[in-house]
Scaffold this motif. Sequence first.
Motif: not given
Length: 111
Positions: A45-74
Amino acid sequence: HVYKCIRDFHFLRPRAARHPAIKVVVAALKDPSRESRLIDVGCCFGTDVRYLLSMGVSPERLTATDLHDGYWLLGRQLFSVLPGPGSQSLESLVDDVQAVFGDLAATSDAF
């Protein structure tokens, strides 16, 4: 559900927040003199990436991927309060890693 983290709602609390190196990782990702990037493979679901965003990390520094795109959309629906970085399929990420990051072994920091 087949994934224990989903069945037990572990995705509601970012695992990255409990990692012993999180302060070093966040500092490296926020340091403008470095070109640090983080790839979250198996982001669900991108929980850790969203945590890093909340800590002020720029989205350009982050890439998220999963085998199932549906989880990211959820995850985008579940966590609509925070903006999320873009995602890409695992196949396209693997194809792009060499072109984007070059020789990781020679230039990357291991956390």
